[in-house]
Design a protein around this motif. Structure first.
Motif, PDB file in Angstrom:
ATOM      1  N   TYR A 104     -13.259   0.080   0.467  1.00 36.86           N
ATOM      2  CA  TYR A 104     -12.880   1.485   0.373  1.00 36.86           C
ATOM      3  C   TYR A 104     -11.751   1.733   1.369  1.00 36.86           C
ATOM      4  N   LEU A 105     -10.531   1.793   0.883  1.00 35.15           N
ATOM      5  CA  LEU A 105      -9.378   1.977   1.753  1.00 35.15           C
ATOM      6  C   LEU A 105      -9.360   3.370   2.374  1.00 35.15           C
ATOM      7  N   GLY A 121      -3.335  12.041   3.164  1.00 29.84           N
ATOM      8  CA  GLY A 121      -4.060  11.602   1.980  1.00 29.84           C
ATOM      9  C   GLY A 121      -3.475  10.388   1.282  1.00 29.84           C
ATOM     10  N   LYS A 122      -2.609   9.640   1.971  1.00 32.44           N
ATOM     11  CA  LYS A 122      -1.954   8.479   1.353  1.00 32.44           C
ATOM     12  C   LYS A 122      -2.616   7.187   1.827  1.00 32.44           C
ATOM     13  N   ILE A 123      -2.658   6.197   0.930  1.00 30.99           N
ATOM     14  CA  ILE A 123      -3.128   4.874   1.326  1.00 30.99           C
ATOM     15  C   ILE A 123      -1.962   4.076   1.898  1.00 30.99           C
ATOM     16  N   ASP A 124      -2.268   3.080   2.682  1.00 30.37           N
ATOM     17  CA  ASP A 124      -1.249   2.206   3.246  1.00 30.37           C
ATOM     18  C   ASP A 124      -1.072   1.007   2.329  1.00 30.37           C
ATOM     19  N   MET A 125       0.140   0.818   1.823  1.00 26.05           N
ATOM     20  CA  MET A 125       0.385  -0.266   0.868  1.00 26.05           C
ATOM     21  C   MET A 125       0.122  -1.641   1.489  1.00 26.05           C
ATOM     22  N   GLN A 126       0.401  -1.795   2.763  1.00 32.94           N
ATOM     23  CA  GLN A 126       0.135  -3.082   3.417  1.00 32.94           C
ATOM     24  C   GLN A 126      -1.363  -3.351   3.471  1.00 32.94           C
ATOM     25  N   ALA A 127      -2.125  -2.314   3.769  1.00 31.76           N
ATOM     26  CA  ALA A 127      -3.585  -2.457   3.797  1.00 31.76           C
ATOM     27  C   ALA A 127      -4.117  -2.802   2.415  1.00 31.76           C
ATOM     28  N   LEU A 128      -3.525  -2.190   1.387  1.00 31.93           N
ATOM     29  CA  LEU A 128      -3.928  -2.506   0.012  1.00 31.93           C
ATOM     30  C   LEU A 128      -3.666  -3.976  -0.303  1.00 31.93           C
ATOM     31  N   THR A 139       2.998  -2.585  -9.644  1.00 34.75           N
ATOM     32  CA  THR A 139       3.861  -3.749  -9.421  1.00 34.75           C
ATOM     33  C   THR A 139       3.161  -4.784  -8.543  1.00 34.75           C
ATOM     34  N   LEU A 140       2.492  -4.297  -7.482  1.00 37.38           N
ATOM     35  CA  LEU A 140       1.756  -5.193  -6.587  1.00 37.38           C
ATOM     36  C   LEU A 140       0.624  -5.895  -7.343  1.00 37.38           C
ATOM     37  N   CYS A 141      -0.122  -5.140  -8.128  1.00 37.84           N
ATOM     38  CA  CYS A 141      -1.249  -5.724  -8.863  1.00 37.84           C
ATOM     39  C   CYS A 141      -0.773  -6.746  -9.896  1.00 37.84           C
TER      40      CYS A 141
END
Length: 337
Positions: A122-123, A129-136, A167-169
């Motif tokens: 759970y990020l 309210g934004k997720i961190d792309m590096q953490a993802l 794109t990452l996925c």
């Protein structure tokens, strides 16, 4: 003079548009056939109506017609998609990545799957309210089978960059599922170009009927075990189709497409004016002020001595938000956001 409370919570539900209602009506009274029974005229008319609705949806979000599946709404779509991908990935992985800010339908489904062996990350989200792309990216491992992140948050209105996530996925060869309940028909969506594998939506957020929604499943989407996701959904998405509801969803999608720019500009002006009045009257402050947000949702902290008045519609003439979006008046339970 308006009698009764003024309803502001259109992020929760909207009234049915008259054109949508008129499009649906014949399928209750005159064209009542089963869409699966195409051997007679009534069934054929119903079947054609379903095909037409798929066409209307595909034009709105740039998907193929055979990538559209109908459900009773986003909650069913979410549980169906996440569960089917998880169950049919066992042996190749059991890890799901989502965020703490997702809709309860996602969080509850993940909690249920954890009881039978799922590992869920759970990020966190930042103050906007934004997720961190590096953490993802760091959370995705060899056992990851699915990333589940919403497009527009139903409480804050924060917009997630689903193109970057998609794109990452794709690079990691992981399925990406986005909950587009609050963006479908309101913000531009391009199912083909944004690398989304699974997307859920419903009708009653865009002036369509309740009890009808859907899933978009990309034709090329596969689980880690090599099973086509479309085949998984087809195997369980059975039964008599809700033709009037499907017609309503199709028509509301068509109207949303034709009116999207006009509606967006109108709502953006109302949103801006509301924020200005709120500030001038010193009644509250806006949350996630620095984030990219949908103008259709405004999350504020009210600076009232007795905020409980907001949750008692008999005592006021404005209904601001549904109880589940802020707190339940009986339990005083604060939202998970």
């Amino acid at each position: 003079m308006i009698k009764g409370p003024i309803y502001f919570d259109f992020a929760s539900s909207t009234p049915v548009n008259e054109q949508v209602y008129e499009a649906m009506a014949p399928y209750f009274l005159s064209y009542f056939g089963n869409a699966s029974s195409s051997t007679h005229m009534q069934g054929e008319l119903a079947s054609k109506a379903v095909v037409n609705a798929k066409s209307q949806i595909s034009k709105l979000v740039n998907c193929k017609e055979d990538e559209v599946f109908f459900t009773s709404g986003s909650t069913e779509s979410i549980k169906l998609a996440i569960s089917q991908v998880f169950y049919n990935s066992l042996g190749t992985g059991n890890h799901i990545v989502t965020s703490k800010a997702e809709h309860k339908a996602v969080l509850n489904t993940c909690k249920d799957l954890e009881k039978i062996g799922a590992q869920v990350t759970y990020l966190d989200v930042d103050e906007n309210g934004k997720i961190d792309m590096q953490a993802l990216e760091q959370s995705i491992g060899k056992n990851t089978v699915l990333v589940v992140l919403m497009h527009v948050n139903n409480e804050t209105g924060v917009v997630t960059d689903i193109r970057d996530i998609g794109t990452l996925c794709k690079k990691k060869n992981i399925l990406f599922f986005t909950d587009a309940t609050q963006s479908y028909g309101k913000l531009p969506l391009n199912f083909q170009e944004e690398h989304i594998d699974i997307l859920c939506f419903n009708a009653h957020k865009i002036y369509g009927p309740k009890g009808i929604g859907g899933l978009l499943i990309k034709s090329t989407a596969k689980t880690k075990s090599g099973i086509m996701v479309k085949q998984l959904i087809e195997s369980v998405n059975l039964g008599t189709q809700n033709v009037p509801g499907i017609v309503g969803l199709g028509k509301s999608s068509e109207l949303a497409m034709s009116e999207m720019k006009t509606n967006y500009e109108r709502i953006q002006k109302l949103n801006t004016r509301f924020q200005q009045e709120l500030h001038q009257l010193e009644l509250g402050k806006v949350n996630a002020v620095s984030a990219t947000k949908s103008p259709y949702i405004l999350n504020v902290q009210l600076l009232l001595e007795t905020p409980d008045i907001v949750y008692h519609p008999r005592r006021v003439k404005v209904t601001i938000a549904g109880r589940t979006k802020v707190t339940h008046p009986r339990r005083a339970k604060v939202t998970h956001l």
